[in-house]
Design an enzyme around this catalytic site. Structure first.
Site, PDB file in Angstrom:
ATOM      1  N   ARG A  38       0.823  -1.217   0.000  1.00 22.64           N
ATOM      2  CA  ARG A  38       0.000   0.000   0.000  1.00 22.64           C
ATOM      3  C   ARG A  38       0.853   1.260   0.000  1.00 22.64           C
ATOM      4  O   ARG A  38       0.516   2.259  -0.636  1.00 22.64           O
ATOM      5  CB  ARG A  38      -0.963  -0.026   1.195  1.00 22.64           C
ATOM      6  N   ASP A 333      -4.193 -15.478   7.202  1.00 23.95           N
ATOM      7  CA  ASP A 333      -2.924 -16.028   6.700  1.00 23.95           C
ATOM      8  C   ASP A 333      -2.223 -16.932   7.718  1.00 23.95           C
ATOM      9  O   ASP A 333      -1.174 -17.504   7.415  1.00 23.95           O
ATOM     10  CB  ASP A 333      -1.974 -14.883   6.315  1.00 23.95           C
TER      11      ASP A 333
HETATM   12  C1  S3P Z   1      -4.242  -8.973   2.162  1.00 24.29           C
HETATM   13  C2  S3P Z   1      -5.475  -9.504   2.347  1.00 24.29           C
HETATM   14  C3  S3P Z   1      -5.729 -10.936   2.556  1.00 24.29           C
HETATM   15  C4  S3P Z   1      -4.463 -11.702   2.893  1.00 24.29           C
HETATM   16  C5  S3P Z   1      -3.300 -11.279   2.057  1.00 24.29           C
HETATM   17  C6  S3P Z   1      -3.025  -9.800   2.226  1.00 24.29           C
HETATM   18  C7  S3P Z   1      -4.102  -7.518   1.963  1.00 24.29           C
HETATM   19  O1  S3P Z   1      -6.287 -11.485   1.377  1.00 24.29           O
HETATM   20  O2  S3P Z   1      -4.673 -13.088   2.746  1.00 24.29           O
HETATM   21  O3  S3P Z   1      -2.137 -12.005   2.417  1.00 24.29           O
HETATM   22  O4  S3P Z   1      -2.991  -6.977   2.102  1.00 24.29           O
HETATM   23  O5  S3P Z   1      -5.118  -6.866   1.664  1.00 24.29           O
HETATM   24  P1  S3P Z   1      -7.883 -11.408   1.085  1.00 24.29           P
HETATM   25  O6  S3P Z   1      -8.256  -9.998   1.070  1.00 24.29           O
HETATM   26  O7  S3P Z   1      -8.070 -12.028  -0.262  1.00 24.29           O
HETATM   27  O8  S3P Z   1      -8.499 -12.213   2.188  1.00 24.29           O
END
Ligand code: S3P
Length: 450
Positions: A38, A333
């Site tokens: 981000r 995760d």
């Molecule tokens: C993330 C959101 C999660 C996570 C990924 C990182 C993020 O995925 O599993 O490792 O940085 O927005 P999902 O939004 O698909 O659940």
């Protein structure tokens, strides 16, 4: 229940973990992956220079940096974890020359799709064999409503795909079909380029780094509760984002591996410093504490709108428990490594509502169950639940197939540090996507990895 298994032959880039002495010392794991992606993307949408420190220099994030460069931002490394980004402003991405390759990263790919969807450019998105299998329709649906067009895509809306962003992006109200920070963030990023208010409604709150960091960059983001566990997020479009320094805290999802290792290896006591402690990321710590883990937050502070803590972890006897589905977004995760803790706990652990694990870097639900079984632990999948029968120890001795999934690789290695016989992973190279230096950091605590 804990059956014996044989150590299989090695294949490419293997790594083996063996039981040894106690883990001790104080370490800082690399920067948070979510915030690192981000910081680069929001920096690229800002006019002026954003300075980032503590950036995770893993392959996933470096690919996002390369994509920002291809889209017109100046992205430069100025030191270890220190980067500067000169952005092009909201809606200002330029037409990229080549394909944007996100490697293994769903987050990088999906968030950038959202940002591209609000710009009048056409971009082709691709990734590795793992990312090419993952669902992208969940992003294409909302960004189509914003006005972006899918020019071409592989079967089921998968990568490689080409997206033409909207000339006149439309602000939408979108209810996410699954709790996903990636979907939410893609919609909010597309909405940044639209006039008026873009609204995302989620029935279960997912990690809120986009909301927090956009606010840090000067956007107007309103978050209100929605139902029992959900949120309604509204962002005002066409903001002028202002460059602000970003200090990336340590990644709680990476901290999870030494944390669980220290709980399981007898006589251990470690400190993990500067770990981000956003309540939407600390589901694992809550669960481990409920299982009997001795995890103490030694100091707590806050920076760039995120809570941080130093954690002291001591070896603990764990007991199995029922993990509610509502907790899944706050530890999505962490299930593979929680499953390792569950294997060494006394009693059964049932982890509920893990449907989303099937569409991670691998089918993580199946890969986690396989990782346990090949090491003599009894585990079952019932619907979307994972059930692990812990008996205080695990025989180990297995070769774990990582399926291009860094978290399966690291979880299996944590298991090998505590199991009766070594655990080998077929491919440790994939760990560099999120946790470069993992073997060295674990060795510095006393782990036997070779
Ligand atoms: C993330 C959101 C999660 C996570 C990924 C990182 C993020 O995925 O599993 O490792 O940085 O927005 P999902 O939004 O698909 O659940």
């Amino acid at each position: 229940m804990c059956a014996e298994v044989a150590l299989n032959d090695a294949v490419s880039s293997p790594l083996t973990a063996r039981r040894g002495g106690a883990l001790t010392g104080s370490v800082r794991v690399p920067g948070d992956k979510s915030i690192s992606h981000r910081a680069l993307i929001f920096g690229a949408l800002t006019v002026g220079e954003t300075r980032i420190s503590g950036l995770l220099e893993g392959d996933d994030v470096l690919n996002t940096g390369a994509a920002m460069r291809a889209l017109g931002a100046l992205v430069e490394r100025t030191g270890e974890g220190a980067w500067r980004v000169n952005g092009v402003g909201v809606g200002g991405f330029r037409q990229p020359q080549g394909v944007l390759d996100f490697g293994n990263s769903g987050t990088g790919c999906r968030l950038v799709m959202g940002a591209v969807a609000g710009c009048p450019i056409t971009a082709t998105f691709d990734g590795d064999a793992s990312l090419r299998k993952r669902p992208m329709q969940r992003i294409l649906d909302p960004v189509s409503r914003v006005g972006a067009r899918v020019i071409s895509a592989s079967e089921g809306g998968r990568l490689p795909l080409t997206l033409a962003g909207a000339r006149d992006p439309i602000p939408i109200i979108y209810r996410t079909p699954v709790p996903s920070a990636q979907i939410k963030s893609a919609v909010l990023l597309a909405g940044l380029a639209a006039p008026g208010e873009t609204i995302v409604i989620e029935s279960e709150a997912s990690r809120d780094h986009t909301e927090r960091l956009l606010t840090h960059f000067g956007a107007t983001v309103m978050v209100t509760p929605e139902g029992e566990h959900g949120r309604r997020i509204a962002v005002h479009g066409e903001p002028e984002l202002a460059p602000v320094p970003v200090v990336v805290p340590a990644d709680p999802s990476s901290a999870a591996f030494p944390m669980v290792a220290a709980l399981l290896v007898p006589g251990s006591e470690i400190i993990l410093s500067n770990v981000m402690a956003n309540p939407l990321r600390t589901g694992l710590i809550t669960t481990l504490r409920e299982m009997g883990a001795d995890i103490e937050a030694v100091t707590i502070r806050s920076d760039v709108g995120e809570e941080m803590a130093d954690f002291r972890i001591r070896t603990s006897a764990l007991r199995g428990l029922d993990v509610p589905a509502a907790r899944a977004p706050a530890m999505i995760d962490e299930y593979p490594v929680l499953a390792i803790a569950a294997a060494f706990a006394e009693g059964t652990t049932r982890m509920r509502g893990l449907k989303e694990l099937r569409v991670k870097e691998s089918d993580r639900l199946a890969a986690t169950a396989d990782m346990l079984r090949v090491n003599g632990v009894t585990a079952e999948i019932e619907g979307d639940d994972l059930i692990v029968h812990g008996c205080g120890t695990a025989s180990g001795g297995g070769l774990v197939a990582t399926h291009m999934d860094h978290r399966i690789a690291m979880s299996a290695l944590v298991m090998g540090l505590a199991s009766e016989r070594p655990v080998k992973v077929d491919d440790a190279a994939i760990i560099a996507t999120s946790f470069p230096g993992f073997p060295a950091l674990m060795r510095s605590l006393g782990a036997d990895l070779s």
